[in-house]
Design an enzyme around this catalytic site. Structure first.
Site, PDB file in Angstrom:
ATOM      1  CG  ASP A 499      -1.837   1.175   1.273  1.00 46.45           C
ATOM      2  OD1 ASP A 499      -2.300   1.588   0.195  1.00 46.45           O
ATOM      3  OD2 ASP A 499      -2.086   1.700   2.377  1.00 46.45           O
ATOM      4  CG  ASP A 501      -1.386   7.781   0.423  1.00 47.81           C
ATOM      5  OD1 ASP A 501      -0.434   8.570   0.368  1.00 47.81           O
ATOM      6  OD2 ASP A 501      -2.241   7.668  -0.480  1.00 47.81           O
TER       7      ASP A 501
END
Length: 766
Positions: A499, A501
């Site tokens: 992922d 952020d």
């Protein structure tokens, strides 16, 4: 006390031997394909049965001769069980040894049986007498003339081997060479192991000719005149047919153990042949279909012959209940599965396809060393490659030749000098080298001087597995680079799905102020830094990545619309004047993009594809030199913002970059990015946070429209199900999608989680 009766040694003893061991049960009616051949070959045996009424005395005489021949030829103890046919089983003992300093004497007790195998068991199998005689006759370096110890002539024995009704018998050829002298503890030139272990012909100049080639005699000319061992029973003798110096032999302990297995129950097997030659229920013929694949790889069999061998072994030898192929296979034969003797046909017919699909999940990492557990497939088909898993070539994952799964049908060889499965006739060192160099799919062939050559495809599959459809769903296969597993590129061992952020970078929590509250930072200063970075991200997305034009038509992957691209040269193309954003359907909102992606027809889709191709070119050109893309003025501001963010986040991005760099340095691992941000600003974030050198643009996915789980399905479609996937993220959405896909999830919520991940990667746990 043994009474010796006068006997005419000029007459054949085939009839007596057959009648002597004939089962005292009602014979099933068998239909032979060629009755004339049977009657012609066994005519003498029928006459001898009428002329010799003394069965018991000759029975004892034959037993004494076998015991004496076994004791005298201690150097080459080859005691073979008779054929599996319970209809008419004959007992034959073939003794072939390299006696003296240079000579090889091939002897054998020939046998004839008026009863043969059932019709499905008709394919040619060599008998003990014929092959023992022929092995001595055709042995290279044979200094002494051939001596046939049986009263049957050589012509009779050899012609009987051609008959359709011949009993199934294993044999042992011991070709005495000039270098093979009488060794110690019963070891001489030639492979001195049980005949069930070695189904290998050591004659290199000539082979036993037959009209229908059996798996043991397939295409001798393909191996430069050598007869490559077919290893019908899963084990090999590690002998080298073309080695002119010395003949490789197994250890004396194996030979002694093999002799003890038979000697301990010699009388029991002899007198109770009609019970014992129907194998006991604690022996299993479970692995017989797998021998066909072994024989095909060993002898370089073409697919037609391989199919014939598989069809020959499975119905006629395994499915008929005659599963004594492992009766004397190894000292570990007792560890096989139980109770399959009486239900051999049921197991092979009803559950023949049980092991065909690869129905284990390669995604759940149950332990840090789980990659080693997937080194060998647990459930494999007979024609598939046993070592097709990508962990075979990983440098940190050792490959053990004698290590098999608990359900593996391949027996474990007790000797390190004997090959495993398809790597027969190759020394242990050469077998390991071939296995490691070719991804576990090498096919050992006996070359000149015993040099092992490997035959493999780029994907680590055997030639027969080429072009098969992958057993995997392809939910959203859309583009050229986001396609299924290519035959030209080997899939990675592990795919790390990251992922963006709050996992690799700290961005949204800086804007919201939650990061400052958690770590007691200055709220206003952190928000100021975050807003400056956000402005730079969207400026790059609008200026270089056409975000203001394609925002409403965002794609999941950079190549999702590449099929609409005609390959036009874009060096002089003017994107500002091509009328892309003005071609709107009448009455539609200004920036409407239909769910299908079709907005203005074929021409509009081609212009959209041009923009995504331009984005890809810009990303690849400046991924390692973002300052040049920004220009001199913005470059200094960008470096200042990055430095301030690193200080504010306690070097979060630096720690994450260490983990990414370690993974990217591995040859068989890949980093993939899945973000909830739209694709164009996500690419700008990757470049501005210094991650462009890690992630290829083909490995970046946007889950903004379709969600994380669908993105994970696309990634699996692209790389294949044989790879192991690890999801690394911070949110519940990533964790839920990972659990739905049965992927292990590594949560990142603090600096300590990144350090722990780095330690796991450094220690080789991931």
């Amino acid at each position: 006390m043994v009474t010796l009766m006068p006997y005419n040694y000029a007459a054949p003893r085939c009839g007596l031997i057959d009648k002597m061991i004939e089962p005292k049960v009602k014979r099933p009616k068998t239909d032979h394909t060629d009755t004339h051949e049977r009657n012609r070959l066994c005519n003498l045996s029928q006459q001898q049965q009428q002329q010799q009424p003394q069965q018991q005395q000759t029975h004892q005489q034959q037993q004494q001769q076998q015991q004496q021949s076994h004791q005298q030829s201690h150097s080459s103890t080859v005691l073979a069980s008779n054929g599996p046919s319970s209809a008419g089983a004959g007992m034959g003992v073939g003794v072939g040894g390299g006696g003296g300093s240079g000579g090889g004497v091939g002897g054998g007790v020939g046998q004839c049986s008026p009863l043969g195998l059932p019709p499905q068991s008709q394919p040619l199998q060599p008998t003990i007498g014929s092959l023992a005689s022929l092995s001595g006759h055709y042995s290279n370096g044979n200094a002494n003339p051939n001596v046939n110890s049986s009263s049957c002539s050589l012509a009779t024995a050899s012609s009987f081997a051609q008959s359709a009704g011949s009993s199934f018998s294993t044999y042992q050829q011991a070709g005495g060479t000039s270098g093979g002298v009488s060794g110690e503890d019963g070891v001489v030139g030639g492979a001195t192991v049980m005949s069930h272990w070695t189904h290998d012909g050591t004659g290199s100049s000539a082979a036993v000719k037959s009209e229908s080639r059996s798996p043991g005699q397939v295409h001798a000319s393909l191996d430069n005149g050598s007869v490559a061992g077919s290893n019908l029973y899963g084990c090999s003798s590690a002998s080298n047919p073309l080695d002119g110096g010395a003949v490789a032999v197994n250890s004396s302990a194996v030979a002694a153990a093999a002799a003890a297995v038979y000697d301990g129950k010699h009388d029991y097997y002899y007198y109770n042949s009609m019970q014992q030659y129907t194998p006991p229920p604690f022996y299993s013929g479970y692995g017989t279909p797998y021998a066909a694949a072994t024989a095909a790889r060993q002898a370089k069999m073409e697919p037609g012959a391989a199919a014939a061998a598989a069809a020959y072994l499975t119905p006629s030898y395994a499915a008929s209940g005659n599963n004594n192929s492992q009766l004397y296979s190894s000292p570990y034969a007792g560890y096989n599965n139980f109770g399959q003797q009486d239900y051999g046909g049921y197991y092979n017919e009803q559950y023949g396809n049980y092991y065909s699909p690869a129905n284990y999940s390669p995604y759940a990492v149950s332990s840090p060393s789980s990659s080693a557990s997937h080194g060998h497939g647990f459930h494999v088909a007979a024609s598939s490659n046993l070592s097709e898993s990508p962990t075979d070539t990983h440098s940190t994952t050792p490959v053990h030749q004698t290590t098999h799964s608990p359900h593996s049908p391949l027996p474990i060889s007790p000797s390190t000098g004997s090959g495993i499965g398809p790597l027969g006739n190759v020394s242990a060192a050469a077998a390991a080298a071939a296995l490691n160099s070719s991804g576990g799919s090498s096919v050992g062939t006996a070359g000149s001087g015993g040099v092992a050559t490997s035959k493999t495809t780029p994907t680590g599959k055997t030639g027969r597995a080429r072009g098969r459809r992958h057993q995997q769903p392809s939910p959203t296969r859309s583009t050229a680079s986001d396609t299924g597993n290519s035959e030209a590129v080997k899939p990675p061992e592990r795919v790390f799905v990251w992922d963006l952020d709050e996992t690799l970078i700290i961005f949204h929590t800086l804007l919201s102020g939650s990061y400052a509250n958690r770590y007691t930072k200055d709220h206003s200063s952190l928000m100021t830094i975050a807003f400056r970075m956000e402005e730079m991200v969207f400026n790059m997305a609008d200026t270089h990545f056409f975000f203001n034009e394609i925002e409403e038509c965002d794609q999941v992957h950079i190549d999702d619309v590449s099929s609409d691209d005609n390959g036009q040269d874009l060096s002089a193309y003017n994107f500002a004047t091509d009328g892309f954003h003005t071609n709107t359907p009448p009455g539609a909102p200004p920036n409407l993009c239909l769910p299908t992606g079709v907005r203005g027809g074929v021409d509009w889709m081609r212009k959209l594809a041009f923009r995504y191709r331009k984005i890809k070119d810009i990303y690849n050109s400046y991924r390692g030199n973002v300052g040049t893309l920004l220009g001199p003025g913005k470059r200094e501001a960008w470096l200042q913002i990055r430095s301030e963010i690193e200080v504010a986040t306690d070097n979060w991005a630096t720690l994450a970059l260490k983990c990414l760099s370690m993974i990217s340095q591995r040859e068989n691992c890949v980093n993939v990015l899945v973000t909830s941000t739209q694709l164009a600003p996500a690419l700008a974030k990757v470049l501005l946070f210094g991650l462009g050198g890690i992630f290829n643009i083909e490995n970046i996915y946007s889950a903004h429209k379709i969600g994380h789980e669908t993105c994970y399905e696309r990634i699996v479609t692209r790389f294949g199900r044989k790879s192991t996937y690890v999801v690394i993220g911070d949110g519940n959405e990533e964790e839920t999608a990972a659990k739905a896909m049965n992927f292990p999830f590594w949560r990142i919520s603090a600096h300590s989680d990144i350090r722990a991940l780095y330690t796991a990667l450094d220690m080789g746990f991931l």
